[in-house]
Design an enzyme around this catalytic site. Structure first.
Site, PDB file in Angstrom:
ATOM      1  N   ALA A  74       0.852  -1.195   0.000  1.00 56.79           N
ATOM      2  CA  ALA A  74       0.000   0.000   0.000  1.00 56.79           C
ATOM      3  C   ALA A  74       0.887   1.243   0.000  1.00 56.79           C
ATOM      4  CB  ALA A  74      -0.884  -0.006   1.233  1.00 56.79           C
TER       5      ALA A  74
ATOM      6  N   GLU B 101      -0.533  -9.485   0.408  1.00 60.19           N
ATOM      7  CA  GLU B 101      -1.933  -9.852   0.654  1.00 60.19           C
ATOM      8  C   GLU B 101      -2.681 -10.068  -0.651  1.00 60.19           C
ATOM      9  OE1 GLU B 101      -2.172  -6.397   3.347  1.00 60.19           O
ATOM     10  OE2 GLU B 101      -3.289  -7.745   4.655  1.00 60.19           O
TER      11      GLU B 101
HETATM   12  N1  T1G Z   1       4.441   3.762   0.117  1.00 58.65           N
HETATM   13  C1  T1G Z   1       4.818   4.979  -0.321  1.00 58.65           C
HETATM   14  N2  T1G Z   1       6.061   5.271  -0.772  1.00 58.65           N
HETATM   15  C2  T1G Z   1       6.956   4.261  -0.766  1.00 58.65           C
HETATM   16  C3  T1G Z   1       6.638   2.970  -0.321  1.00 58.65           C
HETATM   17  C4  T1G Z   1       5.317   2.736   0.131  1.00 58.65           C
HETATM   18  N3  T1G Z   1       4.929   1.530   0.538  1.00 58.65           N
HETATM   19  N4  T1G Z   1       7.761   2.208  -0.432  1.00 58.65           N
HETATM   20  C5  T1G Z   1       8.718   2.998  -0.934  1.00 58.65           C
HETATM   21  N5  T1G Z   1       8.243   4.222  -1.128  1.00 58.65           N
HETATM   22  C6  T1G Z   1       8.983   5.358  -1.688  1.00 58.65           C
HETATM   23  C7  T1G Z   1       9.990   5.904  -0.729  1.00 58.65           C
HETATM   24  O1  T1G Z   1       9.383   6.834   0.159  1.00 58.65           O
HETATM   25  C8  T1G Z   1      10.972   6.555  -1.670  1.00 58.65           C
HETATM   26  O2  T1G Z   1      10.377   7.769  -2.086  1.00 58.65           O
HETATM   27  C9  T1G Z   1      10.963   5.617  -2.867  1.00 58.65           C
HETATM   28  O3  T1G Z   1       9.731   4.893  -2.797  1.00 58.65           O
HETATM   29  C10 T1G Z   1      12.106   4.631  -2.857  1.00 58.65           C
HETATM   30  O4  T1G Z   1      12.060   3.999  -1.572  1.00 58.65           O
HETATM   31  C11 T1G Z   1      -2.670  -2.642   3.412  1.00 58.65           C
HETATM   32  C12 T1G Z   1      -1.154  -1.513   5.371  1.00 58.65           C
HETATM   33  C13 T1G Z   1      10.038  -1.194  -1.421  1.00 58.65           C
HETATM   34  C14 T1G Z   1      12.023  -2.289  -0.323  1.00 58.65           C
HETATM   35  O5  T1G Z   1       6.260  -0.819   4.228  1.00 58.65           O
HETATM   36  O6  T1G Z   1      10.543  -1.283   2.186  1.00 58.65           O
HETATM   37  O7  T1G Z   1       0.806  -2.424   2.613  1.00 58.65           O
HETATM   38  O8  T1G Z   1      12.226   9.267  -1.345  1.00 58.65           O
HETATM   39  O9  T1G Z   1      14.456   4.477  -0.981  1.00 58.65           O
HETATM   40  O10 T1G Z   1      15.723   1.160  -1.091  1.00 58.65           O
HETATM   41  O11 T1G Z   1      -1.868  -4.375   4.752  1.00 58.65           O
HETATM   42  O12 T1G Z   1      10.959   1.250  -0.150  1.00 58.65           O
HETATM   43  O13 T1G Z   1      12.118   8.470  -3.714  1.00 58.65           O
HETATM   44  O14 T1G Z   1      10.403  10.106  -2.837  1.00 58.65           O
HETATM   45  O15 T1G Z   1      13.098   2.710   0.259  1.00 58.65           O
HETATM   46  O16 T1G Z   1      14.751   0.472  -3.369  1.00 58.65           O
HETATM   47  C15 T1G Z   1       3.851  -1.864   3.409  1.00 58.65           C
HETATM   48  C16 T1G Z   1       8.147   0.118   2.440  1.00 58.65           C
HETATM   49  C17 T1G Z   1       2.956  -0.674   3.321  1.00 58.65           C
HETATM   50  C18 T1G Z   1       7.298  -1.076   2.101  1.00 58.65           C
HETATM   51  C19 T1G Z   1      12.323  -0.367  -1.873  1.00 58.65           C
HETATM   52  N6  T1G Z   1       5.014  -1.685   2.574  1.00 58.65           N
HETATM   53  N7  T1G Z   1       9.149   0.325   1.410  1.00 58.65           N
HETATM   54  O17 T1G Z   1      13.534   0.006  -1.236  1.00 58.65           O
HETATM   55  O18 T1G Z   1      13.785   2.364  -2.152  1.00 58.65           O
HETATM   56  S1  T1G Z   1       1.619  -0.826   4.446  1.00 58.65           S
HETATM   57  C20 T1G Z   1       6.145  -1.159   3.072  1.00 58.65           C
HETATM   58  C21 T1G Z   1      10.295  -0.393   1.405  1.00 58.65           C
HETATM   59  C22 T1G Z   1       0.625  -2.009   3.724  1.00 58.65           C
HETATM   60  C23 T1G Z   1      -1.454  -3.381   3.819  1.00 58.65           C
HETATM   61  C24 T1G Z   1      -0.463  -2.553   4.556  1.00 58.65           C
HETATM   62  C25 T1G Z   1      11.298  -0.002   0.368  1.00 58.65           C
HETATM   63  C26 T1G Z   1      11.403  -0.985  -0.809  1.00 58.65           C
HETATM   64  P1  T1G Z   1      11.356   8.981  -2.519  1.00 58.65           P
HETATM   65  P2  T1G Z   1      13.411   3.399  -0.992  1.00 58.65           P
HETATM   66  P3  T1G Z   1      14.548   0.970  -1.979  1.00 58.65           P
END
Ligand code: T1G
Length: 703
Positions: free
Chosen positions: A61, A105
């Protein structure tokens, strides 16, 4: 952002495209939902394959969406999954690299899951103070057993393709996941997890479930100490076993909706974005980062060895300059031992460990550093010694090679005067143990070029460090704030609050270690040296630090400091209250005329220590030493154990209310002394009813 659609062999392929991580944002789900419904209604289509563009399935998400209140028209992952559940078609997920959170999911809602060897699946929600809120807590325990499902979600385990295949989470692993998925659909059938029962661990009878649940609750921190989401996650998984799928899902949704509005989750989401904002530095966008192929570290002591390991782990060949043979031997043993341990723990293969270990070379000849792109100096904390090293490096290292100091307090501009290349001189302040601690302060001197900074940040990223830009001031960001925190801890003890009580209050607040245990860990001699070097910053009203230093009570390393240490207890690392030190405090306080107080509350202890951090944090923003309040929050969460569910000191100030912090500081100034001078920025924000979160750096001094 869009969803690509194409048909192959009676199968519809829906490709998620939402750079940079194909996040399943509300907007993308609004596009995806009608496409799933159209495929479900299309007679020609047997099944649907979800895949992601640019070799990524989806990062889950969009975390930004959680700050907006969904309306009845908002479409989310839940709606897409609901459409899958209602459909008669067969669904498959073709996963390359990341399938995280909601993406995992979405894959669980499918009948089949195919991964490439690069596939990585995880539920990172707990790290955001959330739980999987699109059916993950109900479907995963129907694919693996309840205990395993809990572990995966509580620990945010990153499953490799191999691990996921072994657990039956992936059905197949193949280079072309989409092709394999199409073939699987061809021979496949509908098999929704929602139609199964939750799986109890082998040999566990249903009557034992309450015991398993109570054990799980015991395994996680208390709700008020960072465990809030974890306890709700256990409740949701319990519902997967005790309720029907439909009711369990409803319970999960309710728990998620409670968490997404909770303070701990908002704080953790702040940390998530603040960490990703760190490298966004004015003037750096167009800078050119040199590729660092060859590095060197000057000094093979504890820090130098740890820094060398950081380079080796980042795949950068590194030469350690260390003239003392015994020290070289010690360093080699440390490196060898550390990598052997990683192999034993299954974190590295023998081959990987061997390659990394071999990438660290030792020499006593500066002449071998000619081709280095980056050299990090990690010698004794003396300006003369460092300037001598930098002069030697300047004479040997190729033009353009960066020269960085790991100093924790000395002036980078002063060090740069020993060279003819001030534009290539900067600070890279690692935190001990350097190969473990993720925090790295990158210190910009007056002459440091943007290319040099960009290179240092790129190296920090390769090292998987959390790199924070700091201006060149005494103690940079973390330690400069720590000095005020330390001052209040010592002042409290001088006023008659025993060190163990100060530490207990700060641990109850959420720090893993209290200030006095921390001083004993880093060494009372470190405080003694700093107090000598900068009495203006590290002020004590008594001679307590001198007394301990003279008594050689330097902390853990000498078996006694503010506490006693007994080898038979916790391996000599467990602080044991020492009444003689409390008596010494009383004695020194009497000599210095420090009034004793008997009624100091835990609240006062916490406010004085934490508000000291906030006040200095505000001052560093004013001075342009720190770029953003979020940067200071990251420094404290990653470098000093500030509880992440409180978001860091500056986020915490907004939570408490900057005006309340300001009023408390005015009260401290009246009752405790002029050292409690509120920072101008703090005063401005308090008076205007603003927040640190809304603070935008003016042109920072170190730009
Ligand atoms: N949402 C919004 N922005 C995200 C994002 C996310 N999930 N993941 C990454 N970004 C943006 C980040 O802010 C950055 O932005 C750019 O992408 C590169 O990120 C309903 C409730 C995927 C392993 O927690 O672990 O799903 O600074 O530098 O090193 O049940 O990003 O470029 O503007 O980290 O290549 C669950 C979090 C959400 C994943 C990639 N998902 N992200 O790593 O790049 S909650 C997460 C990561 C959810 C459901 C629930 C990592 C990555 P900018 P980065 P990276």
């Amino acid at each position: 952002m869009n969803v690509g659609t194409s048909d192959r062999g009676g199968v519809r392929i829906l490709t998620l495209e939402n750079p940079p991580v194909n996040a399943l944002s509300f907007a993308l789900c609004a596009q995806l939902l009608p496409l799933v419904e159209a495929a479900s209604a299309d007679e020609r289509i047997k099944g649907v394959v979800f895949t992601g563009a640019s070799g990524i399935f989806s990062g889950g998400a969009d975390v930004n969406d959680f700050s907006t209140e969904p309306t009845p028209e908002t479409k989310t992952i839940r709606d897409v999954i609901d459409a899958i559940e209602r459909s008669e078609k067969i669904f498959a997920a073709a996963i390359d690299t990341n399938a995280l959170g909601g993406a995992f999911e979405l894959a669980l809602a499918c009948d089949y899951r195919i991964g490439t060897p690069r596939a990585r699946l995880s539920f990172p929600e707990i790290q955001l103070g959330l739980l999987p809120g699109a059916g993950g807590t109900q479907r995963l325990p129907r694919l693996v057993d309840v205990q395993e499902a809990l572990q995966i979600m509580l620990k945010a385990t990153r499953l490799t393709a191999e691990e996921a295949l072994a657990k039956g989470i992936l059905d197949r692993v193949g280079d072309d996941a989409v092709e394999t998925a199409i073939a699987v659909i061809g021979d496949g059938r509908k098999r929704r997890l929602s139609e199964r029962k939750a799986i109890l661990p082998k040999g566990v009878v249903p009557q034992a479930l309450p015991f398993i649940v109570s054990q799980a609750h015991k395994m996680v921190p208390p709700e008020g100490k960072g465990g809030y989401a974890a306890h709700k996650l256990v409740d949701a998984v319990e519902a997967a076993v005790t309720l029907s799928f439909k009711h369990g899902l409803a319970r999960e949704f309710r728990l998620f909706d409670e968490l997404v509005r909770s303070k701990p989750s908002m704080a953790l989401r702040h940390v998530f974005f603040a960490e990703r904002a760190l490298s966004k530095i004015p003037g750096l966008a167009g800078a050119h980062a040199t590729n660092v192929a060859q590095a060197a570290v000057i000094g093979g002591g504890t820090m130098g060895t740890g820094i060398a390991i950081c380079f080796a782990d980042a795949g950068i060949a590194v030469t350690v300059v260390e003239p003392v043979d015994e020290q070289v031997e010690r360093a080699k043993q440390t490196i060898f031992g550390m990598y052997a341990h990683q192999v034993q723990r299954g974190r590295l293969t023998q081959e990987e460990a061997w390659t990394r270990g071999r990438s660290v070379r030792f020499t006593d000849d500066y002449g071998e550093l000619k081709e280095c792109d980056l050299v990090v100096e990690a010698v004794f904390e003396s300006m003369d010694v460092k300037k001598d090293v930098f002069a030697k490096l300047d004479a040997v290292v190729k033009p353009g090679g960066l020269l960085a100091s790991n100093t924790s307090t000395l002036d980078i501009d002063e060090i740069a005067t020993a060279t003819k290349r001030p534009a290539q001189v900067l600070g890279m302040h690692f935190f001990a143990p350097a190969n473990i601690m993720k925090l790295l302060e990158i210190v910009r001197g007056k002459a440091t070029s943007t290319d040099a900074l960009a290179t240092a940040f790129a190296v920090g990223k390769k090292m998987r460090k959390v790199a924070v830009l700091s201006g060149n001031a005494f103690g940079f960001i973390g330690n400069r704030m720590l000095f005020d925190y330390a001052r209040e801890a010592v002042f409290l003890a001088e006023e008659g609050v025993p060190p163990y009580r100060v530490d207990a209050a700060m641990k109850a607040f959420g720090f893993p270690m209290g200030p006095f245990a921390m001083f004993d860990l880093s060494g009372v001699d470190v405080s003694w040296h700093i107090a000598r070097a900068r009495p203006d910053v590290m002020t004590g009203r008594t001679k307590i630090v001198d007394r301990l230093y003279e008594m050689k009570r330097l902390g853990q390393k000498t078996g006694a400091g503010y506490y006693r240490y007994d080898k038979s207890k916790g391996g000599g690392r467990e602080p044991i209250r020492d009444a003689s030190v409390e008596a010494l405090f009383a004695q020194e306080a009497e000599r210095a005329g420090v009034a004793q107080r008997s009624n100091v509350s835990d609240d006062e202890i916490v406010q004085r220590c934490v508000y000291a951090l906030i006040n200095q944090g505000a001052a560093l923003l004013e001075q342009g030493i720190a770029l953003r309040p979020g940067d200071e929050d990251i420094v404290y969460v990653y470098g000093y154990g500030f509880p992440p569910h409180d978001g860091g000191p500056m986020w915490y100030a907004d939570e408490v209310g900057v005006k309340s912090v300001y009023d408390a500081i005015l009260h401290f100034r009246e009752t405790l002394g002029a050292h409690w001078q509120p920072a101008r920025l703090l005063e401005e924000i308090a008076r205007s009813g603003g927040t640190f979160a809304a603070y935008e750096a003016k042109e920072p001094a170190h730009a």
